[in-house]
Design an enzyme around this catalytic site. Structure first.
Site, PDB file in Angstrom:
ATOM      1  NE  ARG A  24      -9.289  -1.137 -13.875  1.00  0.00           N
ATOM      2  CZ  ARG A  24     -10.588  -0.871 -13.957  1.00  0.00           C
ATOM      3  NH1 ARG A  24     -11.432  -1.811 -14.321  1.00  0.00           N
ATOM      4  NH2 ARG A  24     -11.047   0.329 -13.679  1.00  0.00           N
ATOM      5  N   GLY A  25      -4.497   0.539 -13.940  1.00  0.00           N
ATOM      6  CA  GLY A  25      -3.977   1.182 -12.741  1.00  0.00           C
ATOM      7  C   GLY A  25      -4.909   2.305 -12.342  1.00  0.00           C
ATOM      8  CE  LYS A  26      -5.549   7.268  -6.870  1.00  0.00           C
ATOM      9  NZ  LYS A  26      -4.818   7.830  -5.735  1.00  0.00           N
ATOM     10  CB  VAL A  30      -1.242  -1.286 -19.938  1.00  0.00           C
ATOM     11  CG1 VAL A  30      -0.151  -1.596 -20.957  1.00  0.00           C
ATOM     12  CG2 VAL A  30      -0.695  -0.369 -18.850  1.00  0.00           C
ATOM     13  CG  ASP A 139       8.040   1.388  -5.963  1.00  0.00           C
ATOM     14  OD1 ASP A 139       8.036   0.732  -4.901  1.00  0.00           O
ATOM     15  OD2 ASP A 139       6.995   1.686  -6.569  1.00  0.00           O
TER      16      ASP A 139
END
EC number: 2.7.11.1
Length: 276
Positions: A24-26, A30, A139
């Site tokens: 999980r992200g902001k 997924v 990045d």
């Protein structure tokens, strides 16, 4: 049959069986997913439009999709296709069963020479391909490197990537521990930022923490600006040679990707296996 960007089919969420969450992200989550039609396994990244619009990241997302959809290399996570509905955007991504390199590093605390050299070789090969296509990643870090079935590296998260225009870029982005001096100084930069990141990554994999890590961000900035780092005695001489030739203040003095791939330490210790 993979859900390729070249196929004209318009997908909907009903084309997939959704499995367990992978992360999980902001801006969303997924999930492991399977195409009902042919049982092809993918990772489905589900992003919420409202969150992306609130942060003003529509342009960045469009750029990520545009860049990743056109990259095809065994060490770059494939973006097969995408679709959207009223509230969400769905990215159909290659599934990397090995998870994040970051988790492998956490599990083992540090990696041995063979594993590190193999990762550096795979990463350098993938970045050579990116740079030929005028894409800088900007990045590279363990959280953005996923692992395939045989432990091979897959570069993911092209959110910060850029197609390099003729004018050199000036925006500051990326992760603090991995930022090169020219980005901190907000000077124009080029693809050599990715070479700096390879040096930082190689150090972190062998030592267990990045070379400029400090208790405060201002101290980290200072150490990066002065290229102030030391090697523990556990780091082999060959790896020290490679890292110290990548972590150079002036981008033009850093090794090129071709030189990284030819470096004696990489060639001696890498166990990269290419498909037949």
């Amino acid at each position: 049959m993979e859900p390729s960007t070249s196929t004209r089919k318009h997908f909907t969420i009903n084309d997939f069986e959704i499995g367990r969450p992978l992360g999980r992200g902001k801006f969303g989550r997924v999930y492991l997913a399977r195409l009902k039609e042919n049982h092809f396994i993918v990772a489905l990244k589900v992003l919420f439009k409202s969150e992306i619009e609130k942060e003003g990241l529509e342009h960045q997302l469009r750029r990520e999709v545009e860049i990743q959809a056109h990259l095809q290399h065994r060490n770059i996570l494939r973006l097969y296709n995408y679709f959207y509905d009223d509230t969400r955007i769905y990215l159909i991504l290659e599934y990397a069963p090995g998870g994040e390199l970051y988790k492998e590093l956490q599990r083992h605390q540090k990696l041995d020479q063979q594993r590190t050299a193999t990762i550096i070789q795979e990463l350098s090969d993938a970045l050579t391909y990116c740079h030929e296509k005028k894409v800088i990643h900007r990045d590279i870090k363990p959280e953005n490197l996923l692992l395939g079935l045989n432990g091979e590296v897959k570069i993911s998260d092209f959110g910060w990537s850029v197609h390099t225009p003729s004018l050199r870029r000036k925006t500051m982005c990326g992760t603090l521990d991995y930022l090169p001096p020219e980005m901190i100084a907000q000077k124009p930069y080029n693809e050599m930022v990715d070479l700096w990141c390879i040096g930082v990554l190689c150090y972190e994999l062998l030592v267990g923490k990045p070379p400029f890590e400090s208790s405060t961000s201002s101290e980290t900035y200072r150490r990066i600006r002065q290229v102030d780092f030391k090697f523990p005695s556990s780091v082999p001489a060959g790896a020290q040679d490679l890292i110290s030739k990548l972590l150079r203040y002036h981008p033009s003095e850093r090794l090129s990707l071709a030189q990284v791939l030819k470096h004696p330490w990489v060639r001696e210790h890498s166990r990269r296996v290419l498909p037949c």
